[in-house]
Design an enzyme around this catalytic site. Sequence first.
Site, PDB file in Angstrom:
ATOM      1  N   GLU A 114      20.708  41.498  24.863  1.00 44.95           N
ATOM      2  CA  GLU A 114      19.308  41.129  25.064  1.00 44.95           C
ATOM      3  C   GLU A 114      19.171  39.954  26.036  1.00 44.95           C
ATOM      4  O   GLU A 114      18.263  39.924  26.875  1.00 44.95           O
ATOM      5  CB  GLU A 114      18.659  40.771  23.726  1.00 44.95           C
ATOM      6  CG  GLU A 114      18.624  41.913  22.719  1.00 44.95           C
ATOM      7  CD  GLU A 114      19.851  41.968  21.816  1.00 44.95           C
ATOM      8  OE1 GLU A 114      19.717  42.457  20.682  1.00 44.95           O
ATOM      9  OE2 GLU A 114      20.944  41.523  22.247  1.00 44.95           O
ATOM     10  N   CYS A 157      20.479  40.452  16.617  1.00 45.41           N
ATOM     11  CA  CYS A 157      21.009  39.542  15.596  1.00 45.41           C
ATOM     12  C   CYS A 157      19.974  38.501  15.209  1.00 45.41           C
ATOM     13  O   CYS A 157      19.106  38.120  15.992  1.00 45.41           O
ATOM     14  CB  CYS A 157      22.301  38.890  16.073  1.00 45.41           C
ATOM     15  SG  CYS A 157      22.106  37.825  17.519  1.00 45.41           S
ATOM     16  N   CYS A 213      19.289  36.659  18.824  1.00 44.37           N
ATOM     17  CA  CYS A 213      18.591  37.394  19.885  1.00 44.37           C
ATOM     18  C   CYS A 213      17.152  37.717  19.512  1.00 44.37           C
ATOM     19  O   CYS A 213      16.290  37.827  20.386  1.00 44.37           O
ATOM     20  CB  CYS A 213      19.349  38.675  20.204  1.00 44.37           C
ATOM     21  SG  CYS A 213      20.924  38.378  21.029  1.00 44.37           S
ATOM     22  N   THR A 265      60.111  55.318  11.389  1.00 48.66           N
ATOM     23  CA  THR A 265      59.669  55.477  12.778  1.00 48.66           C
ATOM     24  C   THR A 265      60.097  54.278  13.612  1.00 48.66           C
ATOM     25  O   THR A 265      60.585  54.433  14.737  1.00 48.66           O
ATOM     26  CB  THR A 265      58.143  55.659  12.842  1.00 48.66           C
ATOM     27  OG1 THR A 265      57.771  56.830  12.113  1.00 48.66           O
ATOM     28  CG2 THR A 265      57.667  55.799  14.284  1.00 48.66           C
ATOM     29  N   SER A 308      50.390  60.281   3.497  1.00 46.85           N
ATOM     30  CA  SER A 308      49.866  59.378   2.470  1.00 46.85           C
ATOM     31  C   SER A 308      48.398  59.045   2.726  1.00 46.85           C
ATOM     32  O   SER A 308      47.583  59.000   1.800  1.00 46.85           O
ATOM     33  CB  SER A 308      50.698  58.097   2.411  1.00 46.85           C
ATOM     34  OG  SER A 308      52.010  58.365   1.979  1.00 46.85           O
TER      35      SER A 308
END
Length: 339
Positions: free
Chosen positions: A46, A73, A82, A194, A288
């Site tokens: 804004e 906000c 704003c 991994t 999972s």
Amino acid sequence: MRRCLELAKLGKGKVAPNPMVGAVLVYEGEIIGEGYHECYGQAHAEVNCINSVMEVNKHLISLSTIYVSLEPCAHFGKTPPCCDLIVQKQIRRAVIGCRDPFKQVDGRGIEGLKQAGVEVVLGVLEGECIELNKFFFTFHQQQRPYIILKWAQTANKKIAVQANERLRISNEYTDRLVHQWRSSVAAILVGTNTALFDNPHLNNRLWHGNDPIRFIIDLHLKLPRSLHIFDETQKTIIFNTLKQEDLVNTLFYKLLADQELIDRLLKAFFQLNIQSVLVEGGAKLLQSFIDAGKWDEAHIITNKGLTVEEGLAAPALTQYYFIREQYIFSDNIQYFKHN
């Protein structure tokens, strides 16, 4: 509002953990100012929008309508509220894409504008505005990050020749796409095996932008320090059950044994203010998340020209709906969302 969304996307990768926001100022059907949130900690959309108005048109600001993709906000954070700026500039009408789920805003900006006499129109392209900031919305509404699952598999759905042997599946062009995905998330997660057998770098060296934070599960701290994940080139967090220690660029984060592993991880991610995580493996960890129902998207790469006789089975996706697919030579990439 579509222009607001176009502008907002220009802030991708630069404003997190703030949302991407675009704003447009319109006088009698003509845009006289536009802006977007360009960088975390700096002016919001804004402000940039109003500041972009040419001197010759500044007298029209109070007579215009401001369009903004997310509720303005209403609190002091890195920058002033704003909604106060909109009121100060005496803008008479505000068209807002969607409400902000952040608890310090969540309706207060809208209410503040209404109390000041500003006409507010809410919910224009609401679905698209929410989708743009899906990481932000999931984080604040569900107190966990947006979870994206990714894996590569052969045509007969194998991800490795055997449990501890890496199999090259995707091609070099698809690899660049994967690194683009990495550049768009806050963190990337892999399990112990991994990290040990693939020894990945977990960065986005084949793309551009910031590297994600490396999340590694090593519950018993068995991984050797010679692995790439300990090279201190980017922030790395080791989730374990033995110690809490913050080193130069590596944090050992101790998980409490009070819940199932996935729930403990999600709680830790939220405490660390992480809004998005790309889960890259291995198969057990991916499964999972699927079994726990704690995922949002899945990106599955299938090499249609590759099969293996025996190997480690790919995860089995459940409770999903298909979004789209694309082909990059021999690789088919399918995108799914959790149903």
